[in-house]
Design a protein around this motif. Structure first.
Motif, PDB file in Angstrom:
ATOM      1  N   LYS A   1      52.157  53.371  41.266  1.00 19.71           N
ATOM      2  CA  LYS A   1      51.577  54.564  41.463  1.00 19.71           C
ATOM      3  C   LYS A   1      51.562  54.446  43.179  1.00 19.71           C
ATOM      4  CE  LYS A   1      49.372  58.236  42.090  1.00 19.71           C
ATOM      5  NZ  LYS A   1      50.187  59.050  43.034  1.00 19.71           N
TER       6      LYS A   1
ATOM      7  N   GLU B   1      37.525  52.889  45.605  1.00 21.05           N
ATOM      8  CA  GLU B   1      37.178  53.431  44.180  1.00 21.05           C
ATOM      9  C   GLU B   1      38.348  53.483  43.282  1.00 21.05           C
ATOM     10  OE1 GLU B   1      35.847  57.525  45.224  1.00 21.05           O
ATOM     11  OE2 GLU B   1      33.876  56.777  46.009  1.00 21.05           O
ATOM     12  N   VAL B   2      39.399  53.484  43.621  1.00 17.54           N
ATOM     13  CA  VAL B   2      40.400  53.411  42.566  1.00 17.54           C
ATOM     14  C   VAL B   2      40.712  51.882  42.397  1.00 17.54           C
ATOM     15  CG1 VAL B   2      42.991  53.634  42.410  1.00 17.54           C
ATOM     16  CG2 VAL B   2      41.789  55.334  43.606  1.00 17.54           C
TER      17      VAL B   2
ATOM     18  N   CYS C   1      45.718  49.717  50.572  1.00 19.84           N
ATOM     19  CA  CYS C   1      45.494  48.918  49.454  1.00 19.84           C
ATOM     20  C   CYS C   1      44.822  47.719  49.621  1.00 19.84           C
ATOM     21  CB  CYS C   1      46.850  48.776  48.763  1.00 19.84           C
ATOM     22  SG  CYS C   1      47.255  50.348  47.915  1.00 19.84           S
TER      23      CYS C   1
ATOM     24  N   ALA D   1      40.139  50.755  38.697  1.00 20.70           N
ATOM     25  CA  ALA D   1      41.433  50.105  37.834  1.00 20.70           C
ATOM     26  C   ALA D   1      40.852  48.766  37.307  1.00 20.70           C
ATOM     27  CB  ALA D   1      42.516  49.868  38.724  1.00 20.70           C
TER      28      ALA D   1
ATOM     29  N   LEU E   1      41.518  48.572  48.172  1.00 22.24           N
ATOM     30  CA  LEU E   1      41.817  48.641  46.836  1.00 22.24           C
ATOM     31  C   LEU E   1      41.597  47.415  46.080  1.00 22.24           C
ATOM     32  CD1 LEU E   1      44.509  50.892  45.029  1.00 22.24           C
ATOM     33  CD2 LEU E   1      43.928  48.509  44.319  1.00 22.24           C
TER      34      LEU E   1
ATOM     35  N   HIS F   1      40.460  54.705  48.349  1.00 23.80           N
ATOM     36  CA  HIS F   1      41.301  53.521  47.750  1.00 23.80           C
ATOM     37  C   HIS F   1      40.287  52.297  47.121  1.00 23.80           C
ATOM     38  CE1 HIS F   1      44.511  55.202  49.982  1.00 23.80           C
ATOM     39  NE2 HIS F   1      45.316  54.359  49.435  1.00 23.80           N
TER      40      HIS F   1
END
Length: 95
Positions: A79, A17-18, A37, A22, A40, A15
């Motif tokens: 997503k 890394e995403v 998240c 982004a 994230l 998470h």
């Protein structure tokens, strides 16, 4: 964005890394919800501190805030894993 399920012991790292990825893109904001998240959002803020990154503790809270955050003509990527039931968010965005 919402939590992504079934990632196993690496779920927090993935998470993050995403979020970092982004934030490296040419985007204006990241709005996310779900306990994973949070990782994230934290990573995104680290990569791009001035990016509008908001983590909501519940999907309902995100749904309430979305109309205030979005403007006509915005492009939105939605997503999350299916269990997050983001089809509700897509329905709201479509109206």
């Amino acid at each position: 964005m919402g939590d992504i399920a079934e990632l196993g012991e690496n779920e927090k790292r993935i998470h993050a890394e995403v979020g970092a990825f982004a934030a490296s893109l040419s985007i204006d904001a990241i709005y996310c919800t779900g306990p994973l998240c949070a990782f994230l959002a934290e990573a995104a803020k680290t990569i791009k501190p001035k990016l509008d990154v908001r983590h909501f503790y519940s999907k309902d809270q995100l749904i309430v805030e979305l109309p205030r955050l979005l403007e006509d003509g915005d492009t939105v990527l939605v997503k999350a894993s299916h269990f997050m039931q983001f089809n509700q968010i897509v329905s709201i965005l479509a109206n």
